[in-house]
Design a protein around this motif. Structure first.
Motif, PDB file in Angstrom:
ATOM      1  N   UNK A 120       0.853  -1.189   0.000  1.00  0.00           N
ATOM      2  CA  UNK A 120       0.000   0.000   0.000  1.00  0.00           C
ATOM      3  C   UNK A 120       0.884   1.231   0.000  1.00  0.00           C
ATOM      4  N   UNK A 121       0.639   2.129  -0.946  1.00  0.00           N
ATOM      5  CA  UNK A 121       1.474   3.315  -1.135  1.00  0.00           C
ATOM      6  C   UNK A 121       0.599   4.557  -1.041  1.00  0.00           C
ATOM      7  N   UNK A 122       1.101   5.573  -0.344  1.00  0.00           N
ATOM      8  CA  UNK A 122       0.404   6.857  -0.293  1.00  0.00           C
ATOM      9  C   UNK A 122       0.837   7.664  -1.512  1.00  0.00           C
ATOM     10  N   UNK A 123      -0.024   7.641  -2.559  1.00  0.00           N
ATOM     11  CA  UNK A 123       0.358   8.167  -3.864  1.00  0.00           C
ATOM     12  C   UNK A 123       0.652   9.664  -3.834  1.00  0.00           C
ATOM     13  N   UNK A 144      -4.389   6.361  -1.138  1.00  0.00           N
ATOM     14  CA  UNK A 144      -3.668   5.105  -0.960  1.00  0.00           C
ATOM     15  C   UNK A 144      -3.949   4.173  -2.131  1.00  0.00           C
ATOM     16  N   UNK A 145      -2.874   3.695  -2.744  1.00  0.00           N
ATOM     17  CA  UNK A 145      -2.963   2.766  -3.869  1.00  0.00           C
ATOM     18  C   UNK A 145      -2.273   1.464  -3.506  1.00  0.00           C
ATOM     19  N   UNK A 146      -2.713   0.401  -4.161  1.00  0.00           N
ATOM     20  CA  UNK A 146      -2.116  -0.920  -3.922  1.00  0.00           C
ATOM     21  C   UNK A 146      -1.328  -1.310  -5.168  1.00  0.00           C
ATOM     22  N   UNK A 147      -0.002  -1.365  -5.048  1.00  0.00           N
ATOM     23  CA  UNK A 147       0.867  -1.597  -6.193  1.00  0.00           C
ATOM     24  C   UNK A 147       2.002  -2.530  -5.795  1.00  0.00           C
ATOM     25  N   UNK A 148       2.787  -2.931  -6.801  1.00  0.00           N
ATOM     26  CA  UNK A 148       4.033  -3.626  -6.495  1.00  0.00           C
ATOM     27  C   UNK A 148       5.019  -2.588  -5.963  1.00  0.00           C
ATOM     28  N   UNK A 149       6.037  -2.996  -5.209  1.00  0.00           N
ATOM     29  CA  UNK A 149       6.964  -2.020  -4.623  1.00  0.00           C
ATOM     30  C   UNK A 149       7.617  -1.125  -5.673  1.00  0.00           C
ATOM     31  N   UNK A 150       7.718   0.155  -5.377  1.00  0.00           N
ATOM     32  CA  UNK A 150       8.367   1.204  -6.177  1.00  0.00           C
ATOM     33  C   UNK A 150       7.713   1.431  -7.527  1.00  0.00           C
ATOM     34  N   UNK A 151       6.516   0.911  -7.762  1.00  0.00           N
ATOM     35  CA  UNK A 151       5.886   1.094  -9.076  1.00  0.00           C
ATOM     36  C   UNK A 151       5.592   2.568  -9.344  1.00  0.00           C
ATOM     37  N   UNK A 152       4.985   3.264  -8.362  1.00  0.00           N
ATOM     38  CA  UNK A 152       4.643   4.666  -8.568  1.00  0.00           C
ATOM     39  C   UNK A 152       5.907   5.513  -8.688  1.00  0.00           C
TER      40      UNK A 152
END
Length: 474
Positions: free
Chosen positions: A308-311, A343-351
């Motif tokens: 989970x990443x805080x875009x 908050x987005x759900x991605x693979x690590x470091x994608x954004x």
């Protein structure tokens, strides 16, 4: 496909039931009719034997009593007619019924007749029997009996309903069996389809159970698993080769650059020094290309682990990291998003890496006085990040090729870059079940949009934005 198989089995069963049930139903109707006809022929024959002496002597009293008793006991009308078709004696309720005249024609010609051959539930009319009255070879008259066929129709209807019920039970059993058989046959295919989608979505460890279904499908499942193993092994070897080659070439490339750089003080000719500078630039370009290949290999090899990443925070940090380079190139780089966590759900470091590639291209091609705007917003059940620039943009055909490896537009062949930045971004976005779209900006420029699935909630261990200098992946 299951529905088609069940329908085909059911259609075949119905055809078999119709082929077997129709003759049986007709046989049952004919048998019941023949039983009643035989009984009525026996009665008519007995009445004919009594009617012969009565017609010769003109005394019909005993015969009249027999017909009255017959009608009272069985509810069946009968009559004795002479050769002129005049009723000599008959039941109290005797009336000529349908088919009586035709039966008398045959009986008066000296032959007995009964009809119809079969009583059908939907056909009204009595069972008519006529027997000639003979005296020394001469036909004196005939006995005709008109028997109601209601009881026969009820019996035939009962038999047919019983057959229909048995047929429905057989159809129901066929449907249940067909569903079981179709499930047994299609289960390997269904699992094969599901595993194919899983592999296409990145789970290269998914395999089909090869102990289900018919032998042919079990062999197909085993062959598919073997093919998946071979393809996965080939992909791993290819990516490992690219990663190893990129990594192993770094050392000799670094040594080569040092040697070329040490040649600089030895060069006195201005043209030689110019060529020496070009050689250094080419080694730097080659180093950049190797770094991009190594990044791409790692991105493609990365399993579909989600974080989970805080875009918004990530986008803010990447804009801040690229702002010095943008200012150096006289490009206005700004963040145009509300400070609301997304908050987005991605693979690590994608954004991080995708934004680095898009911002790098936007700053690189916008030129002096250009503007680059980064926007973050919640949209379509996910998080959307948009990078909008005022550069030259790309044509529709170029947009379709932009994510291909090493592709570069013809007019920017001499601009720094390896042509892998958008490829890496596309790989990471696809691995995150997201979307990367690009379209022309108005009045000029390019709009690149990243979309990632939204996280249900922000966990305590949400990935923090990466700090530091921009990652040069393009």
């Amino acid at each position: 496909m299951r529905r088609r198989l069940v329908i085909s089995y059911l259609l075949l069963m119905v055809l078999v039931l119709v082929a077997l049930g129709t003759p049986l139903a007709a046989t049952l109707a004919t048998r019941e009719t023949d039983r009643v006809r035989a009984d009525r022929l026996a009665d008519a024959t007995r009445f004919a034997s009594l009617a012969g002496p009565a017609l010769r002597s003109g005394t019909t009293g005993p015969l009249d009593t027999e017909l009255n008793s017959y009608q009272e006991l069985y509810g069946i009308d009968a009559a004795v007619v002479d050769r002129d078709r005049e009723v000599v004696v008959g039941s109290p309720n005797w009336r000529p019924a349908l088919g009586t005249h035709e039966a008398l024609d045959v009986a008066l010609s000296g032959q007995q007749i009964s009809g119809p051959d079969s009583v059908w539930p939907w056909v009204d009319g009595p069972i008519v029997v006529a027997v000639p009255i003979n005296d020394g070879g001469e036909v004196l008259g005939a006995v005709v009996i008109a028997s109601p066929a209601d009881a026969v129709r009820r019996t035939v209807t009962t038999w047919w309903l019983l057959l229909a019920g048995l047929g429905l039970l057989a159809v129901l059993a066929c449907v249940l069996t067909a569903f079981g058989l179709a499930g047994w046959v299609l289960r390997p295919i269904t699992e094969l389809d599901a595993v194919t989608h899983e592999i296409a979505e990145g789970d290269r460890g998914a395999r089909v159970q090869h102990r289900l279904g018919p032998p042919e499908l079990r062999r197909l499942a085993a062959s598919f698993n073997h093919m998946a193993d071979v393809v996965s092994d080939v992909m791993d070897r290819q990516r490992a080769f690219v990663a190893h080659a990129s990594h192993q070439l770094r050392n000799p490339l670094t040594a080569l650059r040092l040697r070329v750089e040490e040649l600089g003080p030895c060069l006195t000719d201005p043209q030689g020094r110019a060529e020496h500078q070009l050689a250094l630039e080419e080694t730097d370009r080659l180093a950049l290309l190797l770094d991009a290949l190594l990044t791409l290999a790692r991105a493609e090899r990365r399993e579909n682990q989600r974080v989970v990443v805080e875009a918004t925070a990530v986008a803010t940090s990447r804009v801040a990291a690229w702002e010095p380079l943008a200012r150096h190139r006289s490009v206005a780089l700004r963040m145009a998003a509300d400070p609301v966590p997304a908050y987005a759900r991605t693979v690590p470091t994608a954004i991080d890496q995708a934004l680095d590639a898009l911002i790098d291209n936007a700053v690189k091609f916008s030129g002096t006085g250009g503007e680059v705007t980064v926007t973050v917003a919640a949209r379509d059940g996910g998080v959307e990040l948009e990078v909008r620039d005022t550069g030259p943009g790309m044509t529709r055909s170029q947009l379709g090729q932009a994510t291909e490896r090493f592709w570069r537009a013809p007019e920017v062949q001499n601009v720094d870059g390896a042509g892998l930045g958008l490829t890496i971004a596309a790989v990471l976005v696809d691995a995150s079940d997201g979307r990367l779209t690009m379209q022309p900006n108005s009045p000029r420029g390019l709009v690149a949009t990243l979309w990632f699935p939204a996280a249900a909630e922000a966990p305590a261990g949400a990935e923090q934005p990466a700090a530091g200098l921009p990652s040069r992946v393009a």
